[in-house]
Design a protein around this motif. Structure first.
Motif, short mmCIF file in Angstrom:
data_model
loop_
_atom_site.label_atom_id
_atom_site.label_comp_id
_atom_site.label_asym_id
_atom_site.label_seq_id
_atom_site.Cartn_x
_atom_site.Cartn_y
_atom_site.Cartn_z
N GLU A 1 23.18 -10.32 9.80
CA GLU A 1 22.99 -11.74 10.09
C GLU A 1 24.38 -12.38 10.06
O GLU A 1 24.99 -12.50 9.00
CB GLU A 1 22.09 -12.38 9.02
CG GLU A 1 20.67 -11.80 9.02
CD GLU A 1 19.96 -11.96 7.69
OE1 GLU A 1 19.07 -12.81 7.59
OE2 GLU A 1 20.30 -11.22 6.74
N HIS B 1 16.04 -4.47 3.87
CA HIS B 1 15.02 -5.25 3.15
C HIS B 1 13.75 -4.42 3.08
O HIS B 1 13.42 -3.73 4.05
CB HIS B 1 14.66 -6.55 3.89
CG HIS B 1 15.76 -7.57 3.96
ND1 HIS B 1 16.03 -8.42 2.94
CD2 HIS B 1 16.64 -7.88 4.94
CE1 HIS B 1 17.04 -9.23 3.28
NE2 HIS B 1 17.42 -8.91 4.50
N HIS C 1 22.45 -4.66 6.15
CA HIS C 1 21.80 -4.50 4.84
C HIS C 1 20.30 -4.32 5.05
O HIS C 1 19.75 -4.79 6.05
CB HIS C 1 22.09 -5.70 3.94
CG HIS C 1 21.60 -7.00 4.49
ND1 HIS C 1 22.31 -7.76 5.40
CD2 HIS C 1 20.44 -7.68 4.31
CE1 HIS C 1 21.62 -8.84 5.72
NE2 HIS C 1 20.47 -8.81 5.08
N HIS D 1 19.37 -4.84 9.00
CA HIS D 1 19.90 -5.78 10.00
C HIS D 1 21.20 -6.41 9.55
O HIS D 1 21.62 -6.28 8.40
CB HIS D 1 18.85 -6.85 10.34
CG HIS D 1 18.60 -7.85 9.25
ND1 HIS D 1 17.85 -8.99 9.44
CD2 HIS D 1 18.98 -7.89 7.95
CE1 HIS D 1 17.80 -9.69 8.33
NE2 HIS D 1 18.47 -9.05 7.40
#
Ligand code: FJE
Ligand code: FE
Length: 310
Positions: free
Chosen positions: A112, A68, A66, A110
């Motif tokens: 996570e 940011h 996703h 990135h």
């Protein structure tokens, strides 16, 4: 008797709790469970803070690829471990007690994901960037557990993630001025912490119970977010028989318009539109998103293929 051990004098105007948020659990990412306090309907934002999630994730859930733009994410592991991989080839694992301070700036894509079996739990805080900083180059500040300075006095232990406490300073550069202190008070301990008067500040209770602001108020419990009113600091008492742990977080408000769409946080709707375009067409900071997938996403895709799920 006050046991103020800070180099500053006793507080002249202690802050009181003005709002309490008890977040419900909700799903986010791919099967991850979050308790969202800031960023929820009850507390949309607390300038400069955009979101606070306490996340609990077990394999194979997580936060797959996703983007940011326009703010910072601060991930603090309370238990277990998380691996992140970004489109620039940066990769790392944060374990219990470690912090990843990520300035997304103009763009990061990135994943996570939790590392191992068992519970992986932590806090993720989103700090807004001022208009002049929203499009800066992305930057990571990784703090390992052993690099986080601990100060101790009168039954009060503090991990200094950002800012300063008991004369000890964190090396973290806070582009938006902020403090992030993780306190543990032994039974019977009390503490007065100064906080710049112009800052917004809140507490997130991690473990145990304690009294904030004024002695005649009832104790606050884990998984609660407490918004602090105006004043020059915070008084805390542990009147219980167990240790009491909470994060005290404050920041200088930006006082700018906020336009947000999920993981893009800008000042205007036009800039949000631009962020979508840049992400979609791999421009202005999202160039490396072309042809990139994290290893965990590729692995999941293969797993689903083999299981004939897709
Ligand atoms: C996100 C969906 C998401 N809270 N806490 C939409 F999954 C996410 C996201 C997270 C996140 C990641 C971690 Cl490690 C911890 C989180 C949301 O990645 F930001 C949006 N907008
Ligand atoms: Fe993220």
């Amino acid at each position: 008797m006050s046991s103020n051990g800070d180099q500053s004098s006793v507080l002249s105007k202690p802050r009181l709790i003005i709002q309490r948020v008890i977040p419900n659990t909700q799903n986010d990412g791919d099967g991850a469970i979050v308790r969202r306090s800031i960023g929820s309907m009850e507390l949309r934002r607390l300038d400069p803070f955009l979101m606070l999630d306490e996340f609990v994730v077990t394999v194979p859930a997580g936060f797959p690829d996703h983007p940011h733009r326009g703010f910072e994410t601060v991930t603090y592991m309370l238990e277990g471990a998380f691996t992140h991989q970004d489109f620039g080839g940066n990769k790392g694992t944060i374990r219990t007690g470690d912090v990843q301070w990520m300035t997304a700036g103009r763009g990061i894509v990135h994943s996570e994901m939790p590392v191992g079996e068992g519970v992986n739990r932590g806090l993720q805080l989103w700090i807004n960037l001022s208009s002049k900083d929203k499009m800066i180059e992305p930057k990571y500040q990784d703090l390992l557990r052993e690099d986080i300075k601990i100060a101790e006095k009168d039954g009060v232990e503090v991990r200094i993630i950002a800012g300063e406490c008991m004369g000890v300073k964190s090396p973290v550069f806070t582009r938006t001025p902020a403090m992030y202190l993780d306190f543990t008070l032994k039974p019977g301990a009390e503490w007065q912490q100064s906080i710049p008067e112009s800052w917004n500040a809140f507490v997130y209770v991690i473990e145990g119970e304690g009294v904030f602001g004024s002695l005649d108020t009832s104790p606050q419990h884990a998984h609660q977010l407490l918004v602090l009113g105006s004043g020059d600091g915070l008084c805390v008492w542990n009147k219980s028989s167990q240790q009491f742990r909470y994060a005290l977080i404050g920041g200088q408000p930006l006082n700018e318009p906020v336009a947000q769409y999920g993981p893009f946080v800008m000042n205007t709707q036009a800039e949000i539109h631009k962020a979508f375009e840049d992400y979609r067409f791999h421009k202005n900071g999202f160039e490396k998103a072309r042809d990139w997938s994290s290893q965990s996403s590729l692995k999941m895709r293969n797993f689903k293929k083999q299981s004939k799920l897709i």
